[in-house]
Design an enzyme around this catalytic site. Structure first.
Site, PDB file in Angstrom:
ATOM      1  N   SER A 120      97.971 -36.702  24.584  1.00 48.93           N
ATOM      2  CA  SER A 120      97.000 -37.803  24.557  1.00 48.93           C
ATOM      3  C   SER A 120      97.541 -39.008  23.814  1.00 48.93           C
ATOM      4  CB  SER A 120      95.735 -37.358  23.813  1.00 48.93           C
ATOM      5  OG  SER A 120      95.109 -36.316  24.472  1.00 48.93           O
ATOM      6  N   HIS A 141      99.648 -38.037  31.779  1.00 44.03           N
ATOM      7  CA  HIS A 141      98.401 -37.907  31.015  1.00 44.03           C
ATOM      8  C   HIS A 141      97.216 -37.860  31.985  1.00 44.03           C
ATOM      9  CE1 HIS A 141      95.503 -39.781  27.859  1.00 44.03           C
ATOM     10  NE2 HIS A 141      95.417 -38.476  27.885  1.00 44.03           N
ATOM     11  N   GLU A 153      97.678 -41.213  34.054  1.00 45.74           N
ATOM     12  CA  GLU A 153      98.391 -42.263  33.317  1.00 45.74           C
ATOM     13  C   GLU A 153      99.828 -41.792  33.115  1.00 45.74           C
ATOM     14  OE1 GLU A 153      96.958 -42.822  29.227  1.00 45.74           O
ATOM     15  OE2 GLU A 153      97.354 -44.958  29.399  1.00 45.74           O
ATOM     16  N   ASN A 191      93.915 -44.278  25.570  1.00 42.65           N
ATOM     17  CA  ASN A 191      93.451 -43.788  24.264  1.00 42.65           C
ATOM     18  C   ASN A 191      93.601 -44.805  23.138  1.00 42.65           C
ATOM     19  OD1 ASN A 191      92.357 -41.443  25.150  1.00 42.65           O
ATOM     20  ND2 ASN A 191      94.208 -40.232  24.866  1.00 42.65           N
TER      21      ASN A 191
HETATM   22  N1  CAA Z   1      86.229 -29.503  41.863  1.00 43.90           N
HETATM   23  C1  CAA Z   1      85.727 -30.547  42.560  1.00 43.90           C
HETATM   24  N2  CAA Z   1      84.638 -31.243  42.189  1.00 43.90           N
HETATM   25  C2  CAA Z   1      83.994 -30.849  41.088  1.00 43.90           C
HETATM   26  C3  CAA Z   1      84.454 -29.761  40.311  1.00 43.90           C
HETATM   27  C4  CAA Z   1      85.612 -29.071  40.743  1.00 43.90           C
HETATM   28  N3  CAA Z   1      86.118 -28.064  40.072  1.00 43.90           N
HETATM   29  N4  CAA Z   1      83.622 -29.624  39.256  1.00 43.90           N
HETATM   30  C5  CAA Z   1      82.674 -30.582  39.376  1.00 43.90           C
HETATM   31  N5  CAA Z   1      82.897 -31.321  40.482  1.00 43.90           N
HETATM   32  C6  CAA Z   1      82.110 -32.471  40.974  1.00 43.90           C
HETATM   33  C7  CAA Z   1      80.645 -32.107  41.138  1.00 43.90           C
HETATM   34  O1  CAA Z   1      80.423 -31.503  42.394  1.00 43.90           O
HETATM   35  C8  CAA Z   1      79.995 -33.463  41.033  1.00 43.90           C
HETATM   36  O2  CAA Z   1      80.135 -34.182  42.241  1.00 43.90           O
HETATM   37  P1  CAA Z   1      78.850 -34.852  42.970  1.00 43.90           P
HETATM   38  O3  CAA Z   1      78.339 -35.841  41.978  1.00 43.90           O
HETATM   39  O4  CAA Z   1      79.445 -35.451  44.208  1.00 43.90           O
HETATM   40  O5  CAA Z   1      77.938 -33.678  43.208  1.00 43.90           O
HETATM   41  C9  CAA Z   1      80.841 -34.184  40.011  1.00 43.90           C
HETATM   42  O6  CAA Z   1      82.113 -33.496  40.017  1.00 43.90           O
HETATM   43  C10 CAA Z   1      80.249 -34.136  38.610  1.00 43.90           C
HETATM   44  O7  CAA Z   1      80.017 -32.766  38.244  1.00 43.90           O
HETATM   45  P2  CAA Z   1      78.689 -32.254  37.547  1.00 43.90           P
HETATM   46  O8  CAA Z   1      77.465 -32.676  38.329  1.00 43.90           O
HETATM   47  O9  CAA Z   1      78.847 -30.814  37.274  1.00 43.90           O
HETATM   48  O10 CAA Z   1      78.712 -32.940  36.168  1.00 43.90           O
HETATM   49  P3  CAA Z   1      77.964 -34.219  35.603  1.00 43.90           P
HETATM   50  O11 CAA Z   1      77.382 -35.091  36.642  1.00 43.90           O
HETATM   51  O12 CAA Z   1      77.102 -33.679  34.528  1.00 43.90           O
HETATM   52  O13 CAA Z   1      79.213 -35.001  34.972  1.00 43.90           O
HETATM   53  C11 CAA Z   1      81.220 -35.318  33.772  1.00 43.90           C
HETATM   54  C12 CAA Z   1      80.092 -34.367  34.104  1.00 43.90           C
HETATM   55  C13 CAA Z   1      82.076 -35.577  34.998  1.00 43.90           C
HETATM   56  C14 CAA Z   1      82.047 -34.625  32.692  1.00 43.90           C
HETATM   57  C15 CAA Z   1      80.603 -36.693  33.280  1.00 43.90           C
HETATM   58  O14 CAA Z   1      79.694 -36.440  32.224  1.00 43.90           O
HETATM   59  C16 CAA Z   1      81.660 -37.643  32.791  1.00 43.90           C
HETATM   60  O15 CAA Z   1      82.303 -38.331  33.581  1.00 43.90           O
HETATM   61  N6  CAA Z   1      81.839 -37.712  31.452  1.00 43.90           N
HETATM   62  C17 CAA Z   1      82.859 -38.560  30.852  1.00 43.90           C
HETATM   63  C18 CAA Z   1      84.205 -37.894  31.012  1.00 43.90           C
HETATM   64  C19 CAA Z   1      85.312 -38.695  30.398  1.00 43.90           C
HETATM   65  O16 CAA Z   1      85.158 -39.803  29.897  1.00 43.90           O
HETATM   66  N7  CAA Z   1      86.509 -38.080  30.414  1.00 43.90           N
HETATM   67  C20 CAA Z   1      87.668 -38.651  29.789  1.00 43.90           C
HETATM   68  C21 CAA Z   1      87.827 -38.059  28.423  1.00 43.90           C
HETATM   69  S1  CAA Z   1      89.170 -38.783  27.540  1.00 43.90           S
HETATM   70  C22 CAA Z   1      90.509 -37.978  28.123  1.00 43.90           C
HETATM   71  O17 CAA Z   1      90.450 -37.111  28.963  1.00 43.90           O
HETATM   72  C23 CAA Z   1      91.825 -38.420  27.561  1.00 43.90           C
HETATM   73  C24 CAA Z   1      92.275 -37.821  26.311  1.00 43.90           C
HETATM   74  O18 CAA Z   1      93.495 -37.807  26.115  1.00 43.90           O
HETATM   75  C25 CAA Z   1      91.374 -37.305  25.262  1.00 43.90           C
HETATM   76  P1  NAD Z   2      93.001 -26.659  24.378  1.00 42.00           P
HETATM   77  O1  NAD Z   2      92.880 -26.304  22.937  1.00 42.00           O
HETATM   78  O2  NAD Z   2      91.824 -26.477  25.280  1.00 42.00           O
HETATM   79  O3  NAD Z   2      94.220 -25.863  25.040  1.00 42.00           O
HETATM   80  C1  NAD Z   2      95.500 -25.755  24.478  1.00 42.00           C
HETATM   81  C2  NAD Z   2      96.059 -24.408  24.925  1.00 42.00           C
HETATM   82  O4  NAD Z   2      97.452 -24.344  24.607  1.00 42.00           O
HETATM   83  C3  NAD Z   2      95.379 -23.214  24.243  1.00 42.00           C
HETATM   84  O5  NAD Z   2      94.835 -22.375  25.248  1.00 42.00           O
HETATM   85  C4  NAD Z   2      96.526 -22.530  23.485  1.00 42.00           C
HETATM   86  O6  NAD Z   2      96.437 -21.119  23.490  1.00 42.00           O
HETATM   87  C5  NAD Z   2      97.740 -22.997  24.280  1.00 42.00           C
HETATM   88  N1  NAD Z   2      99.001 -22.970  23.530  1.00 42.00           N
HETATM   89  C6  NAD Z   2      99.235 -23.440  22.280  1.00 42.00           C
HETATM   90  N2  NAD Z   2     100.540 -23.265  21.961  1.00 42.00           N
HETATM   91  C7  NAD Z   2     101.133 -22.710  23.050  1.00 42.00           C
HETATM   92  C8  NAD Z   2     102.463 -22.305  23.356  1.00 42.00           C
HETATM   93  N3  NAD Z   2     103.472 -22.477  22.478  1.00 42.00           N
HETATM   94  N4  NAD Z   2     102.717 -21.757  24.567  1.00 42.00           N
HETATM   95  C9  NAD Z   2     101.733 -21.591  25.463  1.00 42.00           C
HETATM   96  N5  NAD Z   2     100.443 -21.970  25.243  1.00 42.00           N
HETATM   97  C10 NAD Z   2     100.154 -22.521  24.051  1.00 42.00           C
HETATM   98  O7  NAD Z   2      93.504 -28.175  24.413  1.00 42.00           O
HETATM   99  P2  NAD Z   2      93.363 -29.240  25.603  1.00 42.00           P
HETATM  100  O8  NAD Z   2      92.107 -29.998  25.391  1.00 42.00           O
HETATM  101  O9  NAD Z   2      93.626 -28.546  26.893  1.00 42.00           O
HETATM  102  O10 NAD Z   2      94.572 -30.211  25.234  1.00 42.00           O
HETATM  103  C11 NAD Z   2      95.900 -29.906  25.607  1.00 42.00           C
HETATM  104  C12 NAD Z   2      96.733 -31.177  25.580  1.00 42.00           C
HETATM  105  O11 NAD Z   2      96.160 -32.133  26.486  1.00 42.00           O
HETATM  106  C13 NAD Z   2      96.789 -31.877  24.215  1.00 42.00           C
HETATM  107  O12 NAD Z   2      98.048 -32.485  24.074  1.00 42.00           O
HETATM  108  C14 NAD Z   2      95.685 -32.922  24.327  1.00 42.00           C
HETATM  109  O13 NAD Z   2      95.869 -34.006  23.464  1.00 42.00           O
HETATM  110  C15 NAD Z   2      95.839 -33.326  25.784  1.00 42.00           C
HETATM  111  N6  NAD Z   2      94.651 -33.909  26.407  1.00 42.00           N
HETATM  112  C16 NAD Z   2      93.406 -33.448  26.086  1.00 42.00           C
HETATM  113  C17 NAD Z   2      92.303 -34.011  26.706  1.00 42.00           C
HETATM  114  C18 NAD Z   2      90.916 -33.544  26.406  1.00 42.00           C
HETATM  115  O14 NAD Z   2      89.943 -34.226  26.763  1.00 42.00           O
HETATM  116  N7  NAD Z   2      90.721 -32.425  25.767  1.00 42.00           N
HETATM  117  C19 NAD Z   2      92.472 -35.008  27.674  1.00 42.00           C
HETATM  118  C20 NAD Z   2      93.779 -35.439  27.997  1.00 42.00           C
HETATM  119  C21 NAD Z   2      94.861 -34.880  27.344  1.00 42.00           C
END
Ligand code: CAA
Ligand code: NAD
Length: 283
Positions: A120, A141, A153, A191
């Protein structure tokens, strides 16, 4: 250019999601986890997600079964030897990722195979520097939940070759994702913007300025976000949030990026959000 054999290390929220999407796209996928029971959990997570997709008529039963058949789970990193592309998706910890990249470099036999990270926030060059193929190391990403979110990304380090970027882009197309390209700086594009926003919501809550519900409703109802920032923090995982904030702080040395004590205390307490059943909310 087509990838037929993909490896994933770490089958948590993200690794399982990437594995599901890749197997659905017809790719043979090996997911390596740290322990057998976690590998089983990963398989269960993908089965449950595919069940949901079948019940919502996003995929046929036959395609869901074929998707599961293309996925193998293992605890043996040596199973990745024949992969053309490996995506690391383990915990957001620099030392663990560095160690893994050094190992992957010797395990994956094809010197042209790409080693990618789903990190991330961690600059990709730090992982590339552990290998003898820095030109073939790239950030891929994905966003959570991977089967639903359209974005991939790509992160190009100072050493990533143009050919590697094109091969990663081609994999993204196979997976049906839309790509953006970032340079290699902590937090990349998304991010760098998203995480400080969420962390500011945590600071606001910690100061007692507003309730969690009001902060979240403010952004859901007033800015049309599907989740408010605290709900989103719980969804991402508070451990991941803290790691990312620390990487941003280390990179920019600016107090703006200092993690709020409440986030640290919640992680210390194991209140990691949805994955442990409690964070800013209970699940
Ligand atoms: N395969 C295909 N489609 C799927 C699926 C799967 N496995 N699982 C769910 N879907 C579909 C559903 O059918 C639904 O589609 P329709 O609207 O056409 O029916 C859609 O996906 C949404 O599913 P749900 O109805 O179950 O869920 P929801 O409407 O409650 O939404 C959510 C859930 C998508 C998580 C929504 O709340 C959302 O977009 N939240 C924000 C998510 C976000 O911002 N993510 C980024 C996080 S940051 C990150 O990832 C980066 C990082 O490094 C931390
Ligand atoms: P998570 O805690 O759900 O999963 C991580 C997994 O890695 C665990 O199941 C753990 O058992 C496994 N693991 C740890 N060390 C290991 C090793 N040496 N060999 C094999 N498996 C190992 O975490 P996550 O949310 O899936 O995040 C994973 C990566 O993706 C991180 O780098 C995170 O920053 C990134 N990421 C997370 C998100 C998010 O929304 N959670 C979104 C984008 C990117």
């Amino acid at each position: 250019m087509t990838i037929e054999r993909l490896g994933i290390v770490g089958g948590g929220q993200m690794g399982a999601g990437i594995g599901e999407v890749a197997a659905k796209a017809g790719i043979d996928v090996v997911i390596v986890e740290a322990a057998a029971e976690i590998a089983e959990k990963s398989q269960g997570r993908i089965s449950a997600s595919l069940e949901k997709a079948v019940s919502r008529e996003k995929i046929s039963r036959a395609d869901a079964d074929a998707t599961l058949a293309r996925l193998q789970f293992s605890t043996e990193p040596g199973e990745l030897a024949d992969r053309q592309f490996v995506i690391e998706a383990i915990v957001e910890n620099l030392a663990l990722k560095e160690d893994l990249f050094a190992k992957l470099d010797s395990i994956v036999t094809d010197p042209d195979a790409i080693l990618a990270s789903n990190t991330s926030s961690i600059p990709i060059i730090k992982l590339a520097a552990q290998t003898n193929r820095p030109d073939k190391v790239i950030g891929t990403h994905f966003f959570n939940p991977v089967p639903v979110m359209a974005l991939l990304e790509l992160v190009q380090s100072l050493k990533t070759s143009e050919e590697t970027v094109e091969r990663a882009r081609s994999l993204g197309e196979q997976l049906g994702k839309q790509m953006i390209l970032s340079k290699d700086r902590a937090g990349f594009i998304v991010n760098y913007l998203l995480v400080p926003y969420i962390v500011n919501a945590i600071k606001m809550f910690e100061e007692g300025f507003a309730s969690a519900e009001d902060i979240d409703n403010g952004m859901k109802l007033g800015a049309n976000h599907p989740m408010g920032p605290l709900e989103l923090a719980d969804f991402i995982g508070l451990d991941t949030m803290l790691f990312v904030q620390e990487v941003l702080y280390a990179e920019f040395a600016d107090p703006f990026y200092a993690a709020p004590p409440l986030l640290r205390r919640m992680v210390d307490a194991g209140l990691l959000g949805r994955k442990t059943g409690e964070g800013f909310y209970r699940y």
